[in-house]
Design an enzyme around this catalytic site. Structure first.
Site, PDB file in Angstrom:
ATOM      1  N   ASP A   9      25.368 -36.545  53.941  1.00  9.43           N
ATOM      2  CA  ASP A   9      25.819 -35.594  52.918  1.00  9.43           C
ATOM      3  C   ASP A   9      25.484 -34.143  53.272  1.00  9.43           C
ATOM      4  OD1 ASP A   9      26.348 -37.953  51.633  1.00  9.43           O
ATOM      5  OD2 ASP A   9      25.259 -37.466  49.797  1.00  9.43           O
ATOM      6  N   ASP A  10      26.188 -33.257  52.589  1.00 10.79           N
ATOM      7  CA  ASP A  10      25.866 -31.821  52.503  1.00 10.79           C
ATOM      8  C   ASP A  10      26.231 -30.985  53.722  1.00 10.79           C
ATOM      9  OD1 ASP A  10      24.770 -32.762  50.175  1.00 10.79           O
ATOM     10  OD2 ASP A  10      22.723 -32.113  50.575  1.00 10.79           O
ATOM     11  N   HIS A  24      32.365 -33.999  48.554  1.00 11.41           N
ATOM     12  CA  HIS A  24      31.035 -33.894  47.925  1.00 11.41           C
ATOM     13  C   HIS A  24      30.958 -32.596  47.119  1.00 11.41           C
ATOM     14  CE1 HIS A  24      26.916 -35.142  47.459  1.00 11.41           C
ATOM     15  NE2 HIS A  24      26.393 -34.194  48.199  1.00 11.41           N
ATOM     16  N   HIS A  84      28.479 -27.942  45.850  1.00 12.02           N
ATOM     17  CA  HIS A  84      27.353 -28.849  45.624  1.00 12.02           C
ATOM     18  C   HIS A  84      26.817 -28.698  44.195  1.00 12.02           C
ATOM     19  CE1 HIS A  84      23.635 -31.150  46.538  1.00 12.02           C
ATOM     20  NE2 HIS A  84      24.470 -31.767  47.354  1.00 12.02           N
ATOM     21  N   HIS A 132      21.329 -37.188  55.140  1.00 11.42           N
ATOM     22  CA  HIS A 132      21.925 -35.841  55.055  1.00 11.42           C
ATOM     23  C   HIS A 132      22.020 -35.237  56.451  1.00 11.42           C
ATOM     24  CE1 HIS A 132      20.509 -36.676  50.988  1.00 11.42           C
ATOM     25  NE2 HIS A 132      21.377 -35.780  50.558  1.00 11.42           N
TER      26      HIS A 132
HETATM   27 ZN   LIG Z   1      24.391 -33.612  48.313  1.00  9.77          ZN
END
Ligand SMILES: [Zn+2]
Length: 243
Positions: free
Chosen positions: A55-56, A106, A110, A203
């Site tokens: 993620d991210d 996503h 955020h 992540h």
């Molecule tokens: Zn995230």
């Protein structure tokens, strides 16, 4: 619970619903959404498949290193990208696609969908990233992961209306790598708990941390040694359906 406590509870519920207004999101539990199939946590199956999710990102240092490691171990991953980072490094996301990984939504900024989340806010956050994917000619998968895992009925409903499924992660595979817990803790979390059909939460963008990259150097060969195949979320889900 005595009569006084019940009265107090009812009163506090009333107050919170008045303060929250009409947009206060309610939330069904895991068993409800597993039955409707609108939210995925993991996909129990007999086959030795695991989905690694990142993620991210993208991140200019960690993401290429993760992509190299995935290549070395013939693993595929799913990258839950955020829009403001896609703006900076679109070529990395294109590379993820080119190397047969999955790219998914996503949100743009955020955003945590906590209390007072409106349908409009959720829709805007998903759609602005979606149109960025389109601008860059990047094929996104139909998966949506709300930041922080903050989902509620509104989030699930809007995602569904826009053609997405909400994907969270296996509760026993939350590496918490974002908190920089140490390489060994990340490794232990994944390897001590690895089961068929797991969705592992990691992540590729954790400011200034290489812990996830270092952990993957141990996790990937060991999962491979145990006979696991690391696949995208789409492939994992498709095997779950066939059983
Ligand atoms: Zn995230």
């Amino acid at each position: 619970m005595n009569a006084f406590q019940i009265k107090w509870l009812l009163l506090s519920l009333l107050v919170s619903s008045v303060i929250g207004g009409f947009d206060l999101p309610s939330k069904h539990d895991r068993s409800y959404y597993e039955q409707t199939g609108d939210v995925v946590w993991d996909v129990p199956m007999k086959e030795k498949l695991i989905a690694l999710t990142f993620d991210d990102g993208p991140n200019p240092i960690a993401t290429p290193l993760i992509l190299e490691l995935l290549k070395t171990y013939h693993a595929k991953g799913t990258f839950f990208v955020v829009g403001y980072r896609l703006d900076k490094y679109p070529d990395l996301v294109k590379r993820e696609i080119r190397e047969s990984h999955e790219v998914a939504n996503h949100t743009n900024l955020h955003t945590y969908f906590k209390k007072n989340t409106s349908k409009q806010a959720v829709r805007a956050e998903i759609q602005s990233l979606s149109s960025k994917f389109e601008d860059h000619n990047i094929q996104e998968s139909p998966w949506f992961r709300p930041p922080g895992g903050y989902y509620n009925d509104i989030v699930v409903q809007v995602a569904k209306e826009l053609g997405y499924h909400v994907v969270l992660w296996s509760w026993h595979q939350d590496t918490k790598d974002w908190s920089k817990p140490g390489v060994d803790k990340i490794i232990a979390k994944v390897l001590d708990n690895a089961r068929n059909g797991d969705i592992v939460l990691m992540h590729d963008h954790v400011g200034g941390s290489m812990q996830t990259v270092e952990a993957l150097k141990k996790i990937l060969p060991e999962l491979q040694r145990r006979g696991f195949k690391m696949v995208t979320v789409s492939e994992l889900v498709s095997h779950g359906i066939m059983e």
